[in-house]
Design an enzyme around this catalytic site. Structure first.
Site, PDB file in Angstrom:
ATOM      1  N   HIS A 326       0.806  -1.219   0.000  1.00 50.64           N
ATOM      2  CA  HIS A 326       0.000   0.000   0.000  1.00 50.64           C
ATOM      3  C   HIS A 326       0.843   1.276   0.000  1.00 50.64           C
ATOM      4  O   HIS A 326       0.375   2.315  -0.480  1.00 50.64           O
ATOM      5  CB  HIS A 326      -0.941   0.016   1.214  1.00 50.64           C
ATOM      6  CG  HIS A 326      -2.185  -0.800   1.006  1.00 50.64           C
ATOM      7  ND1 HIS A 326      -2.234  -2.151   1.244  1.00 50.64           N
ATOM      8  CD2 HIS A 326      -3.429  -0.447   0.572  1.00 50.64           C
ATOM      9  CE1 HIS A 326      -3.444  -2.599   0.973  1.00 50.64           C
ATOM     10  NE2 HIS A 326      -4.186  -1.595   0.558  1.00 50.64           N
ATOM     11  N   GLY A 327       2.033   1.213   0.529  1.00 49.21           N
ATOM     12  CA  GLY A 327       2.831   2.431   0.523  1.00 49.21           C
ATOM     13  C   GLY A 327       4.168   2.255   1.217  1.00 49.21           C
ATOM     14  O   GLY A 327       4.352   1.350   2.040  1.00 49.21           O
TER      15      GLY A 327
END
Length: 477
Positions: A326-327
């Site tokens: 996700h990041g």
């Protein structure tokens, strides 16, 4: 270009739908492929070349991965598969994680009095999604589940199809391979079925998610010294709802657009906030991501076939990767570890199964919602300190109310929308609105479709026309 923008709604979408409808069958994939690259380039600019490079490499390598009748070159093909997967993951790592990695290295070097440069690269839109599509493509071919696409237009259509390119759903190759031939049928019935689904997603995004955004931003932007119990919980609940309506809204729009183009895309949400366990939550939330990790990571690692210890290890790995996917930030890593710990705990204690009694189900549903909400606070926070500020105030009740800034953001209209959105916590998990809109032939379904097309779609379109919309939250991934 966003689905919730005037350019897309008034010009791009009608033009592409008309072109696909009137084009000969053999041209339709070409129309979709060109339109998809134009759509992507309008937002990605020069990084479109990165997408094209990945498309070329995977398209050229894939035919050599197909198993032959005697499977005489399995070892060479395995190394070729490892090579192309490494290529895809290297592209993802460099462009998404190089900055984070060099930043951590620079911090470590500073402890010893040294200085290291920090790499800064613009994150290409949708790189996490099209990387997973490429990996699915080559792995499914290597496993012999589907043949390689010989037509490059069909391959570009799969990888770059604009409804799902930027934020999913993540479509495993075997799910769509049979829909990619040039002679695929396309009818007005597909548009009639897909348009209400698109309208549902647009209403979720523009009417609900974008209305909650100013309130959530005001709460999370509150300085630590001004944070209160009320602000912390308002921000946490507000973001829990905003993210759901934003991301499930995008998925509804993508699935509706895909249907209007003649494709059946996989579902991505199934009332996740009705879950009674965190394990069930992950069967209902971002389902296409969970299926991808299950098929291409969890099962190859051994799944749950080699005893409890290795099963728990595999769950930890999956959710550590889910968080990192996700990041590039420690907050995402912690969020993944948090969910991994919850799943391991539920499996180890047998709590991954729903209780039989109605009272037990209600209590477990409340607990699951609270745990998921706590996780979203970490997910939303810009850093660990900000996450701790909100979480610590959620645990320490006080008599202070909302700050002036938060009170101004929470006007009467947004309060009504917030209270209406809270109803999603109480809805049963059996009936999911999106598929119901497409398939049900009952009178209530017809009434809902008419209401969405005559009220929801037009009200959302008015809000878009006035500029009251924001980018989808998952564009950043």
């Amino acid at each position: 270009m966003s689905f919730a923008s005037p350019l897309f709604l008034w010009y791009f979408m009608p033009a592409i739908l008309l072109a696909v409808l009137i084009a000969p069958r053999s041209w339709r994939n070409g129309v979709i492929a060109v339109a998809s690259l134009v759509f992507y380039a309008s937002g990605a600019g020069g990084t479109t070349l990165l997408l094209l490079a990945c498309i070329v490499v995977n398209y050229l390598v894939a035919p050599a991965l197909q198993p032959d009748e005697w499977d005489l070159e399995r070892r060479r093909k395995r190394w070729l598969l490892i090579g192309v997967i490494t290529f895809n993951l290297s592209i993802l790592f460099v462009w998404k994680y190089a900055g984070f990695a060099t930043e951590q290295a620079a911090v470590l070097a500073s402890w010893f009095g040294a200085e290291l440069p920090v790499v800064e690269l613009a994150l290409p839109i949708g790189i996490s999604f099209y990387t997973f599509h490429h990996i699915s493509y080559v792995v499914d071919i290597y496993r012999g589940e589907r043949p390689a696409l010989r037509n490059p237009v069909s391959f570009v259509t799969y990888i770059a199809m604009f409804p799902q390119l930027v934020a999913g759903p993540i479509i495993r190759y075997r799910e769509i391979a049979d829909q990619l031939p040039q002679q695929r049928s396309h009818r007005l019935d597909d548009i009639a079925a897909g348009l209400p689904r698109f309208a549902l997603g647009l209403a979720k995004k523009v009417i609900v998610a974008d209305s909650l955004a100013p309130v959530v931003n005001a709460c999370f932007n509150t300085p630590a010294e001004d944070m209160t119990f009320a602000i912390a919980w308002l921000g946490a609940i507000g973001y829990t709802l905003q993210l759901y309506f934003d991301f499930s809204g995008y998925s509804d729009m993508a699935i509706g657009l895909g249907r209007m183009l003649g494709f059946r895309l996989p579902e991505n949400f199934a009332r996740p906030y009705s879950s009674v366990t965190v394990t069930e939550f992950w069967r209902r939330w971002h389902m296409s991501l969970s299926r991808w990790f299950r098929d291409y990571v969890y099962i190859p690692l051994g799944g749950n076939r080699h005893g409890a210890a290795k099963t728990y290890r595999n769950l930890w790995i999956i959710f550590l990767l889910t968080g990192f996917w996700h990041g590039a930030a420690w907050t995402f890593v912690l969020w993944g570890v948090f969910h991994g710990a919850l799943l391991v705990f539920e499996r180890a204690t047998g709590r991954d199964r729903a209780p039989a009694s109605q009272g037990g189900r209600i209590a477990r549903r409340v607990l699951t919602t609270v745990l998921v909400t706590i996780g979203w606070v970490v997910f939303r926070s810009p850093d660990m300190a900000a996450a701790w500020t909100v979480l610590s105030n959620m645990l320490l009740p006080d008599l202070d109310g909302l700050s002036i800034e938060v009170g101004d953001a929470l006007n009467n209209q947004r309060l009504v929308i917030l209270l209406a959105a809270v109803s999603v916590f109480f809805l049963p998990g059996r009936s999911v609105t999106g598929p119901y809109l497409e398939s049900a032939r009952s009178r209530p379904a017809a009434v809902l479709r008419v209401a969405l097309l005559t009220v929801g779609l037009w009200y959302a379109a008015i809000l878009v026309a006035t500029g009251t919309f924001s980018p989808f939250l998952y564009y950043q991934f």
